[in-house]
Design a protein around this motif. Structure first.
Motif, PDB file in Angstrom:
ATOM      1  N   ALA A 139      -6.751   1.452  -6.610  1.00  0.00           N
ATOM      2  CA  ALA A 139      -6.467   2.685  -5.873  1.00  0.00           C
ATOM      3  C   ALA A 139      -7.741   3.157  -5.188  1.00  0.00           C
ATOM      4  O   ALA A 139      -8.849   2.841  -5.613  1.00  0.00           O
ATOM      5  N   TRP A 140      -7.534   3.921  -4.112  1.00  0.00           N
ATOM      6  CA  TRP A 140      -8.643   4.529  -3.385  1.00  0.00           C
ATOM      7  C   TRP A 140      -8.262   5.956  -3.061  1.00  0.00           C
ATOM      8  O   TRP A 140      -7.168   6.223  -2.550  1.00  0.00           O
ATOM      9  N   GLN A 141      -9.160   6.893  -3.374  1.00  0.00           N
ATOM     10  CA  GLN A 141      -8.920   8.307  -3.083  1.00  0.00           C
ATOM     11  C   GLN A 141      -9.610   8.677  -1.774  1.00  0.00           C
ATOM     12  O   GLN A 141     -10.791   8.377  -1.581  1.00  0.00           O
ATOM     13  N   VAL A 142      -8.863   9.323  -0.889  1.00  0.00           N
ATOM     14  CA  VAL A 142      -9.400   9.741   0.403  1.00  0.00           C
ATOM     15  C   VAL A 142     -10.435  10.833   0.148  1.00  0.00           C
ATOM     16  O   VAL A 142     -10.130  11.855  -0.468  1.00  0.00           O
ATOM     17  N   PRO A 143     -11.683  10.618   0.592  1.00  0.00           N
ATOM     18  CA  PRO A 143     -12.728  11.621   0.356  1.00  0.00           C
ATOM     19  C   PRO A 143     -12.589  12.806   1.299  1.00  0.00           C
ATOM     20  O   PRO A 143     -11.922  12.732   2.325  1.00  0.00           O
ATOM     21  N   ALA A 203       0.874  -1.164   0.000  1.00  0.00           N
ATOM     22  CA  ALA A 203       0.000   0.000   0.000  1.00  0.00           C
ATOM     23  C   ALA A 203       0.913   1.217   0.000  1.00  0.00           C
ATOM     24  O   ALA A 203       1.770   1.351   0.870  1.00  0.00           O
ATOM     25  N   GLN A 204       0.749   2.098  -0.980  1.00  0.00           N
ATOM     26  CA  GLN A 204       1.612   3.263  -1.128  1.00  0.00           C
ATOM     27  C   GLN A 204       0.774   4.510  -1.340  1.00  0.00           C
ATOM     28  O   GLN A 204      -0.270   4.420  -1.978  1.00  0.00           O
ATOM     29  N   LEU A 254      -9.734  -5.229  -6.724  1.00  0.00           N
ATOM     30  CA  LEU A 254      -8.558  -4.908  -7.526  1.00  0.00           C
ATOM     31  C   LEU A 254      -8.699  -5.586  -8.881  1.00  0.00           C
ATOM     32  O   LEU A 254      -9.382  -6.600  -9.010  1.00  0.00           O
ATOM     33  N   GLN A 255      -8.036  -5.032  -9.883  1.00  0.00           N
ATOM     34  CA  GLN A 255      -8.064  -5.579 -11.237  1.00  0.00           C
ATOM     35  C   GLN A 255      -6.768  -6.324 -11.514  1.00  0.00           C
ATOM     36  O   GLN A 255      -5.692  -5.870 -11.121  1.00  0.00           O
ATOM     37  N   ILE A 271      -4.322   6.273  -2.278  1.00  0.00           N
ATOM     38  CA  ILE A 271      -3.554   5.115  -1.802  1.00  0.00           C
ATOM     39  C   ILE A 271      -3.615   4.070  -2.905  1.00  0.00           C
ATOM     40  O   ILE A 271      -4.700   3.680  -3.354  1.00  0.00           O
ATOM     41  N   ASN A 272      -2.452   3.624  -3.376  1.00  0.00           N
ATOM     42  CA  ASN A 272      -2.352   2.616  -4.421  1.00  0.00           C
ATOM     43  C   ASN A 272      -2.046   1.259  -3.802  1.00  0.00           C
ATOM     44  O   ASN A 272      -1.171   1.151  -2.937  1.00  0.00           O
TER      45      ASN A 272
END
Length: 173
Positions: free
Chosen positions: A97-101, A49-50, A86-87, A61-62
């Motif tokens: 990836a997930w973007q912090v809302p 997780a990066q 994940l793909q 976060i990737n």
């Protein structure tokens, strides 16, 4: 086994039984920071997780997982992100990836980050050792006061402020 119970290195056999008494068996190995393999082959050989450190609102976060090809792979981050799919971007290479809302308010210093790789009723779970913090709550000024007999540049009066980040990642630069 209960949520958040440490089962490091212990193989778990889960039997699911519906109201009619039908059973489905799933096996899982939960190994913190180690490759995870379930009976019959759901194998995870790497997970990251990066970026590491604090990620603020709008940050991304990737996630990268290496494992058995052709599986369903999901990632969870504490109770904030649950089963993000994940793909498979190359054989046995999974990415997402997930973007912090910006809302609702989140402030987690080091949530558990884990991925699940599933093949049929077999799965592997891998708990990441990467430390990621999530903080989308800006600090707030809780008190101010004017400084008597102190003049700031430009001839304005000086003041002080107390800022509270409520355990978050700190004051924005």
């Amino acid at each position: 086994v209960r949520r958040d119970e440490n089962v490091n290195g212990v193989s778990i056999r889960v039997v699911l039984r519906d109201a009619a008494g039908n059973e489905q068996v799933a096996q899982c190995a939960n190994l913190i920071g180690q490759p995870a393999a379930a009976a019959g082959g759901a194998m995870i050989t790497g997970f990251s997780a990066q970026p590491r450190g604090w990620v603020r609102a709008g940050g991304v976060i990737n996630f990268t997982v290496t494992g058995q090809p052709g599986c369903q792979v999901t990632v969870s981050v504490g109770q904030v992100v649950v089963d993000l799919p994940l793909q498979e971007v190359a054989q046995g290479q999974y990415s997402g990836a997930w973007q912090v809302p910006a809302a609702p308010a989140i402030s987690l210093a080091a949530p558990a980050i884990y991925c699940k790789l599933r093949v049929g009723n077999r799965f592997g779970v891998y708990v990441s050792t990467d430390q990621v913090g999530i903080d989308n709550t800006p600090p707030v000024i809780v008190a101010t006061s004017l400084m008597r007999d102190v003049e700031a540049p430009g001839g304005t009066q000086g003041f002080t402020a107390v800022v509270d980040d409520n355990g978050g990642s700190g004051v924005d630069p």
